[in-house]
Design a protein around this motif. Structure first.
Motif, PDB file in Angstrom:
ATOM      1  N   ALA A 115     -24.941   1.066  26.555  1.00 36.95           N
ATOM      2  CA  ALA A 115     -25.585  -0.166  26.848  1.00 36.95           C
ATOM      3  C   ALA A 115     -26.158  -0.790  24.438  1.00 36.95           C
ATOM      4  CB  ALA A 115     -26.918   0.027  26.816  1.00 36.95           C
ATOM      5  N   GLU A 116     -26.524   0.134  23.996  1.00 36.74           N
ATOM      6  CA  GLU A 116     -27.406   0.468  22.355  1.00 36.74           C
ATOM      7  C   GLU A 116     -26.171  -0.304  21.414  1.00 36.74           C
ATOM      8  OE1 GLU A 116     -30.618   2.465  21.349  1.00 36.74           O
ATOM      9  OE2 GLU A 116     -31.703   2.817  23.408  1.00 36.74           O
ATOM     10  N   LEU A 117     -24.919   0.628  21.353  1.00 36.27           N
ATOM     11  CA  LEU A 117     -24.172   0.416  20.180  1.00 36.27           C
ATOM     12  C   LEU A 117     -22.988  -0.813  20.900  1.00 36.27           C
ATOM     13  CD1 LEU A 117     -23.686   3.679  19.773  1.00 36.27           C
ATOM     14  CD2 LEU A 117     -25.300   2.597  18.611  1.00 36.27           C
ATOM     15  N   GLN A 118     -23.907  -1.956  21.442  1.00 33.35           N
ATOM     16  CA  GLN A 118     -22.639  -2.786  21.573  1.00 33.35           C
ATOM     17  C   GLN A 118     -22.572  -4.160  20.440  1.00 33.35           C
ATOM     18  OE1 GLN A 118     -21.069  -4.363  24.813  1.00 33.35           O
ATOM     19  NE2 GLN A 118     -21.192  -2.414  25.463  1.00 33.35           N
ATOM     20  N   ILE A 119     -21.517  -4.306  19.786  1.00 33.57           N
ATOM     21  CA  ILE A 119     -21.359  -4.940  19.132  1.00 33.57           C
ATOM     22  C   ILE A 119     -21.945  -5.702  17.976  1.00 33.57           C
ATOM     23  CG2 ILE A 119     -19.255  -6.882  19.560  1.00 33.57           C
ATOM     24  CD1 ILE A 119     -17.776  -6.746  17.029  1.00 33.57           C
ATOM     25  N   SER A 120     -22.368  -7.005  19.335  1.00 30.51           N
ATOM     26  CA  SER A 120     -23.228  -7.676  19.064  1.00 30.51           C
ATOM     27  C   SER A 120     -24.245  -7.375  18.813  1.00 30.51           C
ATOM     28  CB  SER A 120     -23.546  -8.471  20.463  1.00 30.51           C
ATOM     29  OG  SER A 120     -23.852  -7.483  21.308  1.00 30.51           O
ATOM     30  N   LYS A 121     -24.719  -6.164  19.332  1.00 27.15           N
ATOM     31  CA  LYS A 121     -26.355  -5.187  18.955  1.00 27.15           C
ATOM     32  C   LYS A 121     -26.047  -4.959  17.304  1.00 27.15           C
ATOM     33  CE  LYS A 121     -28.171  -4.409  23.233  1.00 27.15           C
ATOM     34  NZ  LYS A 121     -28.247  -3.589  24.168  1.00 27.15           N
ATOM     35  N   VAL A 122     -24.742  -4.170  16.899  1.00 26.24           N
ATOM     36  CA  VAL A 122     -24.941  -3.187  16.487  1.00 26.24           C
ATOM     37  C   VAL A 122     -24.499  -4.145  14.941  1.00 26.24           C
ATOM     38  CG1 VAL A 122     -22.953  -1.183  14.733  1.00 26.24           C
ATOM     39  CG2 VAL A 122     -23.855  -1.581  17.728  1.00 26.24           C
ATOM     40  N   LEU A 123     -23.765  -5.062  15.008  1.00 22.74           N
ATOM     41  CA  LEU A 123     -23.957  -6.325  13.589  1.00 22.74           C
ATOM     42  C   LEU A 123     -24.807  -7.173  13.742  1.00 22.74           C
ATOM     43  CD1 LEU A 123     -19.688  -6.495  13.910  1.00 22.74           C
ATOM     44  CD2 LEU A 123     -21.260  -4.892  13.049  1.00 22.74           C
ATOM     45  N   ASP A 124     -26.280  -7.189  14.838  1.00 23.82           N
ATOM     46  CA  ASP A 124     -27.489  -7.663  14.538  1.00 23.82           C
ATOM     47  C   ASP A 124     -26.984  -7.862  13.072  1.00 23.82           C
ATOM     48  OD1 ASP A 124     -29.553  -9.054  14.231  1.00 23.82           O
ATOM     49  OD2 ASP A 124     -30.021  -8.953  17.079  1.00 23.82           O
ATOM     50  N   SER A 125     -27.547  -9.121  12.482  1.00 26.97           N
ATOM     51  CA  SER A 125     -27.855 -10.028  11.324  1.00 26.97           C
ATOM     52  C   SER A 125     -29.075  -8.837  10.198  1.00 26.97           C
ATOM     53  CB  SER A 125     -28.490 -11.214  11.070  1.00 26.97           C
ATOM     54  OG  SER A 125     -29.353 -11.497  11.612  1.00 26.97           O
ATOM     55  N   LYS A 126     -30.460  -8.858  10.987  1.00 27.63           N
ATOM     56  CA  LYS A 126     -31.869  -7.542  11.019  1.00 27.63           C
ATOM     57  C   LYS A 126     -30.790  -7.158  10.227  1.00 27.63           C
ATOM     58  CE  LYS A 126     -32.178  -4.896  15.549  1.00 27.63           C
ATOM     59  NZ  LYS A 126     -33.053  -5.299  16.273  1.00 27.63           N
ATOM     60  N   TYR A 127     -29.315  -5.957  10.857  1.00 25.14           N
ATOM     61  CA  TYR A 127     -29.200  -4.970  10.199  1.00 25.14           C
ATOM     62  C   TYR A 127     -28.754  -5.265   8.533  1.00 25.14           C
ATOM     63  CZ  TYR A 127     -29.799  -2.344  14.790  1.00 25.14           C
ATOM     64  OH  TYR A 127     -31.033  -2.307  15.304  1.00 25.14           O
ATOM     65  N   PHE A 128     -28.454  -6.852   8.481  1.00 20.85           N
ATOM     66  CA  PHE A 128     -27.133  -6.910   7.312  1.00 20.85           C
ATOM     67  C   PHE A 128     -28.492  -8.170   6.037  1.00 20.85           C
ATOM     68  CE2 PHE A 128     -24.880  -5.824  10.235  1.00 20.85           C
ATOM     69  CZ  PHE A 128     -23.683  -4.932   9.985  1.00 20.85           C
ATOM     70  N   ASP A 129     -28.606  -8.116   4.581  1.00 21.35           N
ATOM     71  CA  ASP A 129     -28.794  -8.493   3.761  1.00 21.35           C
ATOM     72  C   ASP A 129     -28.191  -9.999   4.134  1.00 21.35           C
ATOM     73  OD1 ASP A 129     -26.262  -8.352   1.945  1.00 21.35           O
ATOM     74  OD2 ASP A 129     -27.359  -6.634   0.926  1.00 21.35           O
ATOM     75  N   GLY A 130     -28.677 -10.979   3.016  1.00 25.80           N
ATOM     76  CA  GLY A 130     -28.071 -12.261   2.578  1.00 25.80           C
ATOM     77  C   GLY A 130     -26.571 -11.910   2.526  1.00 25.80           C
ATOM     78  N   ASN A 131     -26.409 -10.676   2.274  1.00 26.85           N
ATOM     79  CA  ASN A 131     -24.629 -10.984   1.198  1.00 26.85           C
ATOM     80  C   ASN A 131     -23.924 -10.115   2.440  1.00 26.85           C
ATOM     81  OD1 ASN A 131     -24.710 -12.701  -1.442  1.00 26.85           O
ATOM     82  ND2 ASN A 131     -25.804 -11.029  -2.099  1.00 26.85           N
ATOM     83  N   VAL A 132     -24.356  -9.888   4.017  1.00 27.47           N
ATOM     84  CA  VAL A 132     -24.144  -9.221   4.546  1.00 27.47           C
ATOM     85  C   VAL A 132     -23.578  -7.355   3.806  1.00 27.47           C
ATOM     86  CG1 VAL A 132     -22.391  -9.869   6.354  1.00 27.47           C
ATOM     87  CG2 VAL A 132     -22.948 -11.321   5.119  1.00 27.47           C
ATOM     88  N   ASN A 133     -24.719  -7.633   3.681  1.00 24.81           N
ATOM     89  CA  ASN A 133     -24.080  -5.750   2.888  1.00 24.81           C
ATOM     90  C   ASN A 133     -25.401  -5.168   4.570  1.00 24.81           C
ATOM     91  OD1 ASN A 133     -22.781  -5.950   1.256  1.00 24.81           O
ATOM     92  ND2 ASN A 133     -24.198  -6.205  -0.386  1.00 24.81           N
TER      93      ASN A 133
END
Lengths: 159, 145
Positions: A115-133
């Motif tokens: 439930a917690e590690l779905q792609i939509s949750k893991v790749l949530d923009s809050k975990y990335f900076d503006g350059n998608v790192n």
């Protein structure tokens, strides 16, 4: 005969794309601040003759559209290739967590992880900076901790 | 002597070039983010199952699994996956390596499932990973980003 080099006023007008005849007809009142639409290719708005503005608008707009199109063709693949290994690394870590929990037959924790590690949750923009790192991998380390703890507790029980 | 009207005549070209440069820069910024996000997503989807196999086999090797054949196959899977380290790019060569390794691993996993008296199955493992990655690899997910 007066040349452009000898006539500062004419030289200035030539730089702006206007000749002496135009100056007589239009006068300074026709100078205006470039509007937003005139601003293609301009870092800061300039005061220029309406004819110059019209010319700029027409050609700079065409250039702007061509530039955007060229960037799309050129940049998308490079950017994709740069992002791919980042996703591969995250995907591998998620897979290792799920594989470990599955192998241990810990269904309760496995269901939570699913439930917690779905792609939509893991790749949530809050975990990335503006350059998608990836700048925050706390979700991954939390679950990696769960699977390590399971291994340790099993070892301890055996000891 | 330089043509005094050269600068006037080249204005159209200059304006076009100014606009082109700005448009190109804007396009690179916009498409870079879009393209990189799509790359991250695709890389993620491609590698979850590989990670799953690593986690699964590592745990079998560390466990008190008594079936020697199971452990032998798990060791072989580890050796199949080892050359993939540092080959996670989007190049054709790396893609081939990945696909070839996954194919071999699937066969080994089927054997392991048989040896474990079908307490687990390959399709169960794959469905579990598909549940995480989404069913259509490469499709942009609305919820992501």
């Amino acid at each position: 005969m007066t040349t452009a080099e000898e006539d500062p006023k004419r030289e200035k007008l030539q730089r702006e794309g206007i000749n002496d005849d135009d100056d007589d007809i239009w006068g300074d009142e026709e100078l205006h601040e470039a509007t937003t639409e005139d601003n293609y290719g301009l870092e800061t708005p300039v005061k220029e003759h309406v004819n110059t503005s019209a010319l700029r608008r027409k050609h700079a707009k065409a250039g702007y559209l061509d530039g955007i199109g060229a960037a799309e063709n050129h940049g998308l693949q490079d950017a994709f290739d740069e992002g791919y290994p980042i996703g591969a690394s995250i995907g591998t870590r998620i897979g290792q967590i799920i594989g470990t929990l599955y192998s241990k037959s810990n269904t309760e924790l496995l269901d939570k992880a699913r439930a917690e590690l779905q792609i939509s949750k893991v790749l949530d923009s809050k975990y990335f900076d503006g350059n998608v790192n990836l700048v925050d991998d706390s979700l991954l380390t939390k679950w990696e901790g769960h699977s390590i703890n399971l291994t340790d507790s099993k070892k301890n029980n055996k000891d | 002597m330089d043509d005094p009207f050269e600068s006037v005549l080249s204005l159209e070209q200059q304006f076009y070039q100014d606009g082109y440069n700005e448009g190109y820069q804007k396009g690179v910024e916009t498409h870079f983010k879009e393209g990189k996000e799509y790359g991250v997503q695709t890389g993620f989807q491609k590698f979850v199952f590989l990670g799953f196999i690593q986690g699964f086999t590592k745990n079998i090797l560390a466990s008190d699994q008594e079936n020697v054949k199971v452990k032998e196959n798990a060791l072989q899977i580890e050796s199949i996956l080892e050359p993939l380290q540092d080959h996670t790019s989007n190049s054709d060569a790396d893609h081939e390596l990945l696909e070839s390794a996954l194919k071999k691993c699937r066969n080994k996993l089927r054997v392991i499932c048989n040896q474990m008296q079908h307490k687990t199955s390959l399709s169960q493992m794959e469905n579990l990973c598909l549940d995480i990655t989404g069913k259509i690899p490469g499709e942009i997910l609305e919820d992501a980003w």
